[in-house]
Design a protein around this motif. Structure first.
Motif, PDB file in Angstrom:
ATOM      1  N   VAL A  70      34.133  20.991 -36.573  1.00 22.42           N
ATOM      2  CA  VAL A  70      33.555  19.911 -37.376  1.00 22.42           C
ATOM      3  C   VAL A  70      34.525  18.747 -37.523  1.00 22.42           C
ATOM      4  O   VAL A  70      35.735  18.905 -37.418  1.00 22.42           O
ATOM      5  CB  VAL A  70      33.152  20.414 -38.779  1.00 22.42           C
ATOM      6  N   ARG A  71      33.952  17.569 -37.795  1.00 27.19           N
ATOM      7  CA  ARG A  71      34.766  16.380 -37.994  1.00 27.19           C
ATOM      8  C   ARG A  71      35.517  16.441 -39.324  1.00 27.19           C
ATOM      9  O   ARG A  71      36.632  15.948 -39.444  1.00 27.19           O
ATOM     10  CB  ARG A  71      33.891  15.127 -37.986  1.00 27.19           C
ATOM     11  N   GLN A  72      34.872  17.044 -40.332  1.00 30.40           N
ATOM     12  CA  GLN A  72      35.492  17.145 -41.648  1.00 30.40           C
ATOM     13  C   GLN A  72      35.050  18.432 -42.315  1.00 30.40           C
ATOM     14  O   GLN A  72      33.856  18.746 -42.358  1.00 30.40           O
ATOM     15  CB  GLN A  72      35.119  15.949 -42.526  1.00 30.40           C
ATOM     16  N   GLY A 110      33.833  20.970 -44.961  1.00 26.07           N
ATOM     17  CA  GLY A 110      32.893  20.784 -46.054  1.00 26.07           C
ATOM     18  C   GLY A 110      31.678  19.979 -45.682  1.00 26.07           C
ATOM     19  O   GLY A 110      30.758  19.829 -46.492  1.00 26.07           O
ATOM     20  N   LYS A 111      31.650  19.451 -44.459  1.00 27.37           N
ATOM     21  CA  LYS A 111      30.503  18.696 -43.964  1.00 27.37           C
ATOM     22  C   LYS A 111      30.078  19.289 -42.625  1.00 27.37           C
ATOM     23  O   LYS A 111      30.927  19.679 -41.815  1.00 27.37           O
ATOM     24  CB  LYS A 111      30.834  17.206 -43.829  1.00 27.37           C
ATOM     25  N   PRO A 112      28.780  19.355 -42.357  1.00 29.48           N
ATOM     26  CA  PRO A 112      28.318  20.084 -41.156  1.00 29.48           C
ATOM     27  C   PRO A 112      28.396  19.308 -39.855  1.00 29.48           C
ATOM     28  O   PRO A 112      28.200  19.882 -38.789  1.00 29.48           O
ATOM     29  CB  PRO A 112      26.857  20.383 -41.511  1.00 29.48           C
ATOM     30  N   THR A 113      28.675  18.003 -39.906  1.00 25.57           N
ATOM     31  CA  THR A 113      28.618  17.193 -38.690  1.00 25.57           C
ATOM     32  C   THR A 113      29.615  17.690 -37.650  1.00 25.57           C
ATOM     33  O   THR A 113      30.825  17.724 -37.904  1.00 25.57           O
ATOM     34  CB  THR A 113      28.917  15.721 -39.005  1.00 25.57           C
TER      35      THR A 113
END
Length: 530
Positions: free
Chosen positions: A94-96, A98-101
């Motif tokens: 993931v890119r970050q 806590g975020k799914p992107t």
């Protein structure tokens, strides 16, 4: 990366392709077949493993997934080039946190010191045009440039600065960048630093690379950031690549930095490397960097056009400095060119590489083997724990030998752990149980001067001393330690979690006449006086 007492590791590891990465097991080679024997010595190489590239490509997704799991690094993107084209490009994680992107091949990463090899490529293009030569003194284009040794300032060349052989100290100027000085101010202040022997020493210095790039930019009549785009990025079609931090921040599809703090990766910091942009400020994608690797493997050609001559590139990629002198007669040394790590593998094949790292949350690496027409680039969004390098090395082992020759992640991770050691003479220590009392706080306050670091002010705020440093007027609370010694806890790219340093006051007649900040004093420059 921080400037703790790990200079030998820095020479081997720092933003490079580790000397250990060039070491392979001799018993494996005994089963290979020599080819091209009798031609020029550079072609006396060991044959590649049968279908090694196919095996390596098939294994690559699992290699990346395994190393990300072991390391905890949140995300990575990987591309492989061969035969003049990109044959693999994929994102992982993931890119970050806590975020799914997810990370994808078009995700923009900060590439840190892989920027140095791109800068060398830009300069090679300008050398090919006749704008500059590698042996041009930087003073020809920067007439006001000064160093503590006038001879070196007058004679040091673009190549000398790119090869880290001017005598500037290790990481010279990085501490000024941490305090908020801009590129021009930092280069000017380097004139105060003592130098080691000219062309007989090697000290990795981001602002050495930056000085070389600034000289080339002046010769070309452009800002460096514009020159890099016009000379290299645009001709190669690297549309997501920039030397400006603002362009990285403007990208929707970008990987966020993750620092290793408290034993886990966390998205805590932004790292603006604009002041050292030629050395560490490029942001890019694996798709763009794959185009650049194709350009290198094609000896400077792109779409039938010779952007850089083979001679100009060969100069950049030839050894010019001992980056890691051999510690014994049976050890292999490491070499540095003009922005490239260069070496000869145990199978007789030359390889070229560089790594990049921000302790605040990025680690990157690429590796090419021209005789096999193969290259790999790995970008990650976590602090340097060896993930990027080990992915590349495990892949290249399979390409060359049919199987990995060692646990590369364990090797790299062990070597990189010291980068996270706190800096400062008080790190990990407790204040004395029977500390001597300080003087009156007013006895320490005032305005102090330092030619290298600039002015400092000490004032009282809420019954505590507060030190203000640098052009950003950074406020640092000083905690009493013992007598006329206070403690500060810096946190920056060059001061990892847990850093703590003494500030020792020089007293006379009950009043401070000056002070020394220990963690900034590696070159003896960190004493301020009234």
């Amino acid at each position: 990366m921080h400037v703790a007492a790990i200079k030998d590791l820095a020479r081997m590891l720092r933003l490079s392709a580790l000397t250990v990465a060039l070491t392979v097991a001799a018993p494996v080679l005994a089963h290979q077949t020599l080819v091209d024997v009798g031609k020029t010595p550079g072609q006396d190489v060991v044959a590649m493993a049968d279908k090694g590239l196919d095996k390596a490509i098939a294994a690559l997704p699992e290699i990346v997934a395994s190393i990300l799991k072991r390391s905890g690094v949140p995300g990575a993107a990987v591309a492989v080039v061969h035969g003049g084209k990109t044959i693999f490009a994929q994102g992982f994680g993931v890119r970050q946190l806590g975020k799914p992107t997810p990370v994808d091949p078009g995700t923009v990463f900060q590439i840190a010191s892989v920027s140095k090899s791109l800068t060398a490529s830009v300069i090679a293009v300008e050398v090919s045009k006749g704008v500059v030569a590698w042996d041009d003194p930087v003073a020809r284009y920067l007439p006001d440039f000064k160093l503590s040794d006038p001879y070196v300032a007058k004679h040091a060349t673009i190549g000398d600065f790119m090869a880290h052989r001017t005598g500037l100290p290790f990481a010279a100027g990085d501490e000024l960048e941490d305090l908020g000085y801009d590129r021009t101010q930092i280069i000017q202040r380097l004139s105060h630093l003592p130098l080691d022997p000219f062309r007989a020493s090697y000290h990795y210095a981001n602002f050495g690379t930056t000085i070389a790039a600034e000289a080339v930019a002046v010769a070309a009549g452009k800002k460096w950031e514009d020159l890099a785009a016009q000379a290299l990025f645009k001709p190669l079609g690297m549309t997501s690549t920039s030397s400006r931090h603002a362009d990285y921040l403007a990208r929707d599809d970008r990987a966020v930095l993750h620092a290793l703090e408290g034993g886990k990766f966390q998205p805590l910091f932004d790292r603006n490397p604009d002041e050292q942009s030629p050395a560490g400020g490029v942001s890019s994608t694996v798709l763009d960097l794959a185009k650049w690797l194709e350009f290198l493997l094609a000896n400077g050609q792109h779409d039938g056009r010779q952007l850089a001559t083979p001679d100009a590139l060969r100069a950049a990629m030839s050894p010019h400095s001992f980056s890691a002198p051999a510690h014994s007669l049976d050890a292999r040394p490491g070499f540095y060119g003009y922005g490239f790590n260069t070496g000869i593998n145990a199978n007789g094949r030359t390889s070229f590489s560089h790594s990049g790292a921000f302790l605040l949350g990025a680690a990157t690496s690429y590796l090419i083997i021209p005789s096999a027409d193969i290259g790999i680039v790995v970008l990650t969004n976590g602090s340097p724990v060896g993930a990027a390098e080990s992915i590349g090395m495990q892949f290249m082992d399979i390409v060359q030998y049919g199987e990995p020759l060692r646990d590369w992640y364990a090797a790299y991770n062990g070597l990189m752990r010291p980068f996270f050691n706190p800096v400062g003479d008080l790190a990990g220590k407790r204040p004395p149980a029977q500390a001597q009392a300080p003087g009156a706080l007013e006895s320490y306050t005032g305005h102090y001067k330092n030619a290298y670091f600039g002015a400092a002010d000490i004032k009282i705020d809420k019954q505590q001393l507060v030190l203000t440093l640098g052009p950003r007027h950074e406020r640092i609370v000083m905690a009493h330690w013992d007598g006329d010694t206070f403690a500060v806890a810096p946190r920056s790219e060059n001061a990892p979690e847990g850093s703590r340093s003494s500030v020792r006051f020089l007293m006379k007649d009950g009043k401070a006449r000056g002070f020394t900040i220990e963690y900034l004093n590696q070159n003896g420059m960190a004493t301020w006086r009234r």
